[in-house]
Design an enzyme around this catalytic site. Structure first.
Site, short mmCIF file in Angstrom:
data_model
loop_
_atom_site.label_atom_id
_atom_site.label_comp_id
_atom_site.label_asym_id
_atom_site.label_seq_id
_atom_site.Cartn_x
_atom_site.Cartn_y
_atom_site.Cartn_z
CD GLU A 115 41.90 41.89 39.10
OE1 GLU A 115 41.65 40.93 39.88
OE2 GLU A 115 40.92 42.34 38.08
CD GLU A 119 38.64 48.72 43.55
OE1 GLU A 119 38.71 48.27 42.47
OE2 GLU A 119 38.09 50.00 43.76
CG ASP A 140 47.08 55.20 43.35
OD1 ASP A 140 46.40 54.69 42.48
OD2 ASP A 140 48.13 55.95 43.22
CG ASP A 159 37.21 53.86 37.34
OD1 ASP A 159 36.41 52.97 37.14
OD2 ASP A 159 37.86 54.04 38.11
CE LYS A 189 30.42 64.11 31.19
NZ LYS A 189 30.04 64.58 32.59
CG ASP A 239 33.26 48.44 28.35
OD1 ASP A 239 34.12 49.05 28.81
OD2 ASP A 239 32.01 48.66 28.56
CB THR A 259 32.91 41.66 35.62
OG1 THR A 259 33.15 42.64 34.64
CG2 THR A 259 34.29 40.91 35.84
NE ARG A 260 28.19 44.97 39.51
CZ ARG A 260 28.25 46.35 39.95
NH1 ARG A 260 27.35 47.19 39.28
NH2 ARG A 260 29.38 46.68 40.72
CD GLU A 267 33.51 41.10 29.41
OE1 GLU A 267 34.07 40.60 30.55
OE2 GLU A 267 34.09 40.53 28.25
C1 LIG Z 1 35.17 50.14 35.94
S1 LIG Z 1 35.81 49.22 37.30
C2 LIG Z 1 35.99 47.57 37.03
C3 LIG Z 1 36.11 46.44 37.93
C4 LIG Z 1 36.72 44.99 37.63
N1 LIG Z 1 38.11 44.98 37.10
C5 LIG Z 1 35.58 44.41 36.63
O1 LIG Z 1 35.98 44.10 35.45
O2 LIG Z 1 34.57 44.34 37.10
C6 LIG Z 1 37.25 49.91 37.79
C7 LIG Z 1 37.91 49.74 39.02
O3 LIG Z 1 38.78 50.28 39.25
C8 LIG Z 1 39.06 51.02 40.49
N2 LIG Z 1 40.23 51.78 40.49
C9 LIG Z 1 40.37 52.89 39.64
N3 LIG Z 1 41.62 53.60 39.79
C10 LIG Z 1 42.32 52.88 40.62
C11 LIG Z 1 43.64 52.91 41.25
N4 LIG Z 1 44.39 53.90 40.83
N5 LIG Z 1 44.14 52.16 41.90
C12 LIG Z 1 43.15 51.01 42.28
N6 LIG Z 1 42.11 50.99 41.89
C13 LIG Z 1 41.48 51.64 41.05
C14 LIG Z 1 37.89 51.47 40.55
O4 LIG Z 1 37.46 51.75 42.12
C15 LIG Z 1 36.95 50.45 40.15
O5 LIG Z 1 36.55 49.53 41.19
#
Ligand SMILES: C[S@@+](CC[C@H](N)C(=O)[O-])C[C@H]1O[C@@H](n2cnc3c(N)ncnc32)[C@H](O)[C@@H]1O
Length: 220
Positions: free
Chosen positions: A50, A75, A102, A125, A129, A161, A199-200, A202
């Protein structure tokens, strides 16, 4: 982190969070130290990766529902990793390990080609923009990396989304020669997977009036 979370984190992290050699940035992963998955999980099982589980809302529920797979999650956001660790401890599931790292480095440096049964990328993410679109995770280079790590027949499940990010995913992944769109709707998207909890992130998207798109690709 609140003190209560910090104490739990210090107590529990070693059971769930893998430490790996990194380069200058703490969330980077140095090359040359591939993971020994059998040693990490204490067994050999199909691997799910994941990417960006946030606070682990879908990760914990989906891993609990599939005890026959091992789940490795990347994460970068430390409080998210800590909250996931608490959830894992509360649910007592044993098939998840986390890296506060990462995901690009992780896929590239820790895992071998054709080693992953499933990849989950739920609500990456959005970088809405236009000038930030280049920061979006799912692009041609990332698709190439994921396609190379998936086993033949392996599945990449995504959701977003943001309409233009969904379109970007479709155009990049539909064009990739090693990936086959196995979306379940006639127009190439997918039905929402029954096992993917709301999830929150979503929920917030839905409340803002955005349409959630699920995508599903199989490694040829
Ligand atoms: C918008 S959140 C969505 C979280 C979760 N998947 C959910 O649906 O609730 C995106 C997550 O991806 C993580 N993230 C972004 N770029 C990443 C990367 N290159 N490697 C690991 N995590 C990353 C962010 O820290 C964030 O927690």
């Amino acid at each position: 982190m609140r003190p209560v979370h910090l104490r739990a984190w210090e107590r529990l992290r070693h059971a769930y969070v893998l430490e790996v050699p990194h380069r200058a940035a703490s969330t980077s992963i140095a090359p040359g130290h591939p993971l020994d998955l059998a040693a990490v999980f204490g067994r050999t099982a199909p691997l799910v990766v994941e990417i960006g589980p946030g606070t682990g809302e879908s990760l914990v529920a989906m891993a609990a529902a599939r005890p026959e797979v091992d789940v490795l999650a990347f994460e970068v956001y430390l409080p998210g990793v800590a909250r996931t660790v608490n959830k894992l401890h509360e649910t007592e599931i044993t098939n998840v390990r986390l890296l506060q790292s990462d995901a690009v480095d992780g896929l590239r440096n820790l895992l071998g080609p054709d080693s992953v049964q499933e990849v989950w990328t739920f609500f990456p993410d959005p970088w809405p923009k236009v000038r930030h679109h280049k920061r979006r995770l799912v692009d041609r280079a990332f698709a190439q990396l994921v396609a190379g790590r998936l086993r033949p027949g392996g599945l990449w499940r995504l959701a977003t989304d943001w309409a233009d990010y969904a379109a970007q995913m479709r155009s990049v992944l539909d064009a990739h020669p090693a990936l086959e769109n196995v979306g379940t709707t006639a127009d190439g998207w997918s039905e929402r997977d029954a096992d993917r909890p709301l999830t929150r992130f979503e929920q917030r998207g839905i409340e803002a009036g955005r349409t959630v798109r699920d995508l599903r690709y199989r490694r040829r």
